[in-house]
Design a protein around this motif. Structure first.
Motif, PDB file in Angstrom:
ATOM      1  N   LYS A   1       0.813  -1.218   0.000  1.00 40.99           N
ATOM      2  CA  LYS A   1       0.000   0.000   0.000  1.00 40.99           C
ATOM      3  C   LYS A   1       0.848   1.270   0.000  1.00 40.99           C
ATOM      4  N   VAL A   2       2.134   1.130   0.208  1.00 45.01           N
ATOM      5  CA  VAL A   2       3.035   2.287   0.243  1.00 45.01           C
ATOM      6  C   VAL A   2       3.549   2.515  -1.176  1.00 45.01           C
ATOM      7  N   PHE A   3       3.199   3.673  -1.758  1.00 45.44           N
ATOM      8  CA  PHE A   3       3.533   3.930  -3.151  1.00 45.44           C
ATOM      9  C   PHE A   3       4.798   4.772  -3.318  1.00 45.44           C
ATOM     10  N   PHE A   4       5.193   5.504  -2.277  1.00 40.37           N
ATOM     11  CA  PHE A   4       6.374   6.353  -2.412  1.00 40.37           C
ATOM     12  C   PHE A   4       6.895   6.683  -1.011  1.00 40.37           C
ATOM     13  N   PRO A   5       8.195   6.931  -0.880  1.00 33.27           N
ATOM     14  CA  PRO A   5       8.743   7.331   0.423  1.00 33.27           C
ATOM     15  C   PRO A   5       8.132   8.641   0.893  1.00 33.27           C
ATOM     16  N   GLY A   6       7.871   8.736   2.192  1.00 35.75           N
ATOM     17  CA  GLY A   6       7.242   9.916   2.768  1.00 35.75           C
ATOM     18  C   GLY A   6       5.738   9.838   2.803  1.00 35.75           C
ATOM     19  N   MET A   7       5.156   8.766   2.322  1.00 28.85           N
ATOM     20  CA  MET A   7       3.703   8.627   2.299  1.00 28.85           C
ATOM     21  C   MET A   7       3.174   8.413   3.726  1.00 28.85           C
ATOM     22  N   PRO A   8       2.121   9.133   4.121  1.00 27.72           N
ATOM     23  CA  PRO A   8       1.549   8.927   5.459  1.00 27.72           C
ATOM     24  C   PRO A   8       0.902   7.534   5.564  1.00 27.72           C
ATOM     25  N   VAL A   9       1.061   6.896   6.715  1.00 23.16           N
ATOM     26  CA  VAL A   9       0.469   5.586   6.962  1.00 23.16           C
ATOM     27  C   VAL A   9      -0.120   5.571   8.358  1.00 23.16           C
ATOM     28  N   LEU A  10      -1.004   4.609   8.601  1.00 22.60           N
ATOM     29  CA  LEU A  10      -1.580   4.408   9.929  1.00 22.60           C
ATOM     30  C   LEU A  10      -1.014   3.098  10.487  1.00 22.60           C
ATOM     31  N   PRO A  11       0.029   3.161  11.342  1.00 23.10           N
ATOM     32  CA  PRO A  11       0.703   1.933  11.776  1.00 23.10           C
ATOM     33  C   PRO A  11      -0.062   1.201  12.860  1.00 23.10           C
ATOM     34  N   LYS A  12       0.023  -0.115  12.789  1.00 28.86           N
ATOM     35  CA  LYS A  12      -0.531  -0.999  13.811  1.00 28.86           C
ATOM     36  C   LYS A  12       0.569  -1.948  14.265  1.00 28.86           C
TER      37      LYS A  12
END
Length: 386
Positions: free
Chosen positions: A358-369
């Motif tokens: 789901k990560v398309f590029f460095p610096g992309m915001p994510v919701l970590p679990k």
């Protein structure tokens, strides 16, 4: 313009202006950050295991051939079954050898009778020579006859022993415990002594696994042996078959060849394993791991977290602002489904292990679990950014 049409035109202009102001005041919202599972880099002591490929071999393997010639009278075992040492496998027609034994026994009886007669004559000659009733020449002749008769008895006894042995060899028995192969000669066929292959018998438990190591690995092991005083049996071995995951079978290294093959630059080694459930069959391909050193500290991540960019390997880590950051890494060996990281990560890094697609590029915001490193995919509680 009529008053009614003028009023409608004013209403439409007012509506358009209100719509334009509303669209400028409330721009469209972007997609929410994707859910990903993160795990802290696992740091623990691991042992170095070197991987090899090998083949299973029987500890004992016998090509069964008859010791006497004759026609096969009976195949006395079921092909492919396990047999014990001394079990009857083949019967060669014993009648010619029984006749030879009977003839040898008759020759022995005749020789014994002649020996008794010659002995009696020799004893009588002893008493006659004392009173000079016979000549010295006759006395020596009777003595020689007695010695010759005794020798004939011993020769007849040897012939009986040989004939009895040949008769026993008409029953071909297993020399070891193991599994017998198919019968290569069946009833009614001629079997030649020491030439005709009847069947093969291979032992079942334990088994050998032969594998080859390269020169550099061998030199490293030799250096460890000099430092630690290890012998061959001190190196644990793990083995897995082609249909198995991992290396579930434990064994020990029991033999290393005495020279390196100059053609291939490899050295042959051998492991021994127990085989009580008869899982190993001679000739099977085997994956072998040999413990090459003691325990050392290492950083490990899940195999699923490692991505490839041409010739480089990298992972995504989650920073303090909950954004995915790329880090190039240098990989080591696999340990129980995890991958050793030789460089590129810090012990406190949180690595994306699930949802990395789901990560398309460095610096992309994510919701970590947060999850445990190496844990299967499952719902987890979101954690706040540090």
């Amino acid at each position: 313009m009529p008053p009614l049409l003028a009023g409608l035109a004013v209403a439409v202009l007012v509506a358009l202006a209100a719509s334009a102001c509303s669209s400028q005041a409330a721009p469209a919202a972007g997609p929410p950050p994707p859910d990903v599972s993160v795990a802290s880099v696992l740091t623990k002591n691991v042992s170095q295991w070197d991987d090899f490929t090998g083949r299973v071999a029987a500890v004992e393997s016998v090509e069964l051939r008859p010791r006497v010639s004759g026609y096969v009278q009976r195949v006395a075992y079921a092909e492919g079954e396990e047999v014990h040492k001394g079990d009857l496998l083949f019967v060669v027609d014993p009648r010619p050898y029984q006749a030879t034994l009977d003839r040898a026994l008759a020759e022995l009886a005749r020789a014994q009778a002649e020996s008794r007669l010659a002995g009696a004559q020799d004893a009588r000659a002893q008493s006659l020579i004392e009173v000079k009733a016979i000549s010295r020449e006759e006395f020596e002749q009777r003595k020689a006859n007695s010695a010759g008769a005794s020798a004939a008895v011993r020769a007849a006894e040897a012939a009986v022993a040989a004939a009895r042995l040949d008769l026993q060899f008409t029953q071909v028995r297993s020399p070891i415990d193991g599994r017998a192969g198919r019968a290569l000669v069946t009833q009614g066929n001629l079997a030649q002594a020491d030439a005709t292959l009847l069947t093969t018998v291979v032992s079942q438990d334990p088994v050998f696994v032969y594998f080859e190591t390269d020169e550099q690995t061998w030199l490293r092991y030799a250096e460890l042996a000099r430092k630690d005083g290890r012998s061959a049996g001190d190196h644990p071995v793990r083995v897995g078959l082609s249909s198995e995951t991992g290396y579930p079978h434990a064994g020990t290294l029991d033999f290393v060849d005495n020279q390196v093959d100059p053609r291939t630059g490899t050295l042959r080694a051998r492991a021994v394993l127990r085989n009580p459930d008869r899982l190993f069959t001679p000739g099977l391909f085997a994956r072998v791991q040999l413990q090459g050193s003691g325990q050392s500290s290492a950083m490990l991540v899940d195999e699923k977290a490692v991505l490839t960019d041409q010739d480089r390997k990298y992972v995504y880590v989650v920073g303090a602002d909950n954004t995915a950051q790329r880090k190039d890494v240098v990989l080591g060996r696999s340990v129980d489904g995890l991958r050793v990281i030789q460089s590129g990560l810090a012990p406190r890094d949180r690595v994306i292990v699930q949802g990395v697609q789901k990560v398309f590029f460095p610096g992309m915001p994510v919701l970590p679990k947060q999850v445990a490193m190496g844990a299967p995919a499952q719902p987890a509680v979101a954690v706040a950014a540090r």
